[in-house]
Enzyme design. Sequence first.
Site, PDB file in Angstrom:
ATOM      1  N   ASP A 333       0.814  -1.222   0.000  1.00 36.24           N
ATOM      2  CA  ASP A 333       0.000   0.000   0.000  1.00 36.24           C
ATOM      3  C   ASP A 333       0.844   1.267   0.000  1.00 36.24           C
ATOM      4  O   ASP A 333       0.352   2.342   0.332  1.00 36.24           O
ATOM      5  CB  ASP A 333      -0.918   0.013   1.232  1.00 36.24           C
ATOM      6  CG  ASP A 333      -1.792  -1.223   1.306  1.00 36.24           C
ATOM      7  OD1 ASP A 333      -2.379  -1.583   0.277  1.00 36.24           O
ATOM      8  OD2 ASP A 333      -1.869  -1.834   2.380  1.00 36.24           O
ATOM      9  N   SER A 358       2.449   6.876   0.881  1.00 40.36           N
ATOM     10  CA  SER A 358       1.545   6.011   1.643  1.00 40.36           C
ATOM     11  C   SER A 358       0.155   6.195   1.057  1.00 40.36           C
ATOM     12  O   SER A 358      -0.440   7.262   1.187  1.00 40.36           O
ATOM     13  CB  SER A 358       1.569   6.374   3.126  1.00 40.36           C
ATOM     14  OG  SER A 358       0.682   5.559   3.857  1.00 40.36           O
ATOM     15  N   ARG A 359      -0.355   5.167   0.399  1.00 40.94           N
ATOM     16  CA  ARG A 359      -1.581   5.331  -0.381  1.00 40.94           C
ATOM     17  C   ARG A 359      -2.829   5.405   0.490  1.00 40.94           C
ATOM     18  O   ARG A 359      -3.821   6.010   0.100  1.00 40.94           O
ATOM     19  CB  ARG A 359      -1.702   4.188  -1.389  1.00 40.94           C
ATOM     20  CG  ARG A 359      -0.542   4.144  -2.385  1.00 40.94           C
ATOM     21  CD  ARG A 359      -0.748   3.102  -3.464  1.00 40.94           C
ATOM     22  NE  ARG A 359       0.401   3.049  -4.350  1.00 40.94           N
ATOM     23  CZ  ARG A 359       1.414   2.198  -4.214  1.00 40.94           C
ATOM     24  NH1 ARG A 359       1.400   1.329  -3.212  1.00 40.94           N
ATOM     25  NH2 ARG A 359       2.432   2.209  -5.051  1.00 40.94           N
ATOM     26  N   ILE A 360      -2.825   4.762   1.634  1.00 43.59           N
ATOM     27  CA  ILE A 360      -4.033   4.741   2.467  1.00 43.59           C
ATOM     28  C   ILE A 360      -3.783   5.234   3.883  1.00 43.59           C
ATOM     29  O   ILE A 360      -4.726   5.416   4.647  1.00 43.59           O
ATOM     30  CB  ILE A 360      -4.646   3.321   2.526  1.00 43.59           C
ATOM     31  CG1 ILE A 360      -3.651   2.329   3.144  1.00 43.59           C
ATOM     32  CG2 ILE A 360      -5.073   2.866   1.149  1.00 43.59           C
ATOM     33  CD1 ILE A 360      -4.212   0.936   3.318  1.00 43.59           C
TER      34      ILE A 360
END
Length: 488
Positions: A333, A358-360
């Site tokens: 992620d 950091s995608r989420i």
Amino acid sequence: MPNSRGAFAPSNYRFGLRLSERGYVVGIGDGIALIRGLPTARMDELISFDDGSTGLVFQLSKDMLGAILLAQSQGIKAGMSVQHTGRKLEIGVGEVLLGRVVDPLGNALDGLPDPGFREFHPLEAAAPPIIERDFVKEPLYTGSKIVDALIPIGKGQRQLIIGDDGTGKSTLALDAVINQRGRDVLCVIVLIGQTRASVAGTIETLRQTCALDYTVVVVAEANALPGFRYLAPFAGCAIAEHWMRLGRDTLVVYDDLTRHAQSYRELSLLLQRPPGREAYPGDIFYLHSRLLERSTVLGLPAGGGSMTALPIIETRQGELSAYIPTNLISITDGQIYFDSKLFASGILPAIDIGRSVSRIGGKAQHPAIKAASARIRLDYLQFLELELFARFGARLEAGVEEKLRQGRLLREILKQNPLEPLSEQAHLAWLRAYGEGLLNVLSPEQAAAGLQQVFEQLPGSGLKLESSKSQWLDRLKHWLSETYEPAA
């Protein structure tokens, strides 16, 4: 009652004809056994040899199967009989593992008696289905200024740590483990293919920081059989998964998956599987995806626990487009990228903010920290561009010179000594102080000492600095102006 020979037989014993499959060893070496027979053997089934050795079915072919040796005696040889057990490989789990150092089978490596296991969990298990999962919504603090402010991680996230060898990747992971003290997060560290000195150093660091009390260390050293190095991350995942199913929050560090992939390649080549790109077998992507997909957040009906994964992967000369790194980047992620040039120039931690993402994790970040760090990433990236332009010796305006000075100050602020994680309150303190311009009185050379004194001025505990007009900020502004001369 006694039988005709005077021995006692179980009351439920019945005489009759019994048939069982038996195979025999046709080849042995390098931790691998080639076996004929056992036509109904299944993948990942345990098999036993007549001398007491055990193996794990690793490959099935038309007339032969390949097995990983788990416990090997000196007497095992070609022609020896092999039989089914009907069981799959499991590892002991539970609270008895906390503070212990074990191998991938749960055997003690710390000189203490083997843990008295009452519960077991399979090493290979299906990832939780979508219906059991929940959204990543709670932060997991690593104690790193850069990570917690600019690349936040949430509980249940899979965040890759990537970079060249010797740039500080393992140190960041250790910081994250140490920072979980008092946060009710159980940690598992998996050390794959490392030297005994490196393993001993990691364990000693955990012991000195009291982090071993809530941590399990799973070790497969560099001189271990390739099968042990292959099983190590699955053993660590199974230990954490058991706690996750019980509603606990867990953190798993895989250090590192480069050596894990190399062990899998070694096993595959020994068993004469068709090689693919860089001699890795065709299912190398599935190997790591089925491991990391087990890290998630469970909904309350499924237990409500979480497993956060920090896999570490090594690059060569910063090449992100290599085979294994691209696989892991697509599975996880987000990634935290360590740059060897930053490390060589003394900028520690050597995290390249431009290549890290950091995608989420932003959805799990505390609102106060998220608001305070909103513009810092953009400001820092703009500073790097201006600094590159300024190297050409062009004449700069006063406003540009001021931005360069603030950028250099921010770079010094973001530096952090290893194994010194910060609390979330300290993060919010420096973010608020920087956002309000209170730290502008510091020169880059004064940043480290001034920041440490700022932390000493913190009131109480907890995230209470919600307002930029708080009394603490007013007091800090007055204290800084009295302590430091305005920076030129």
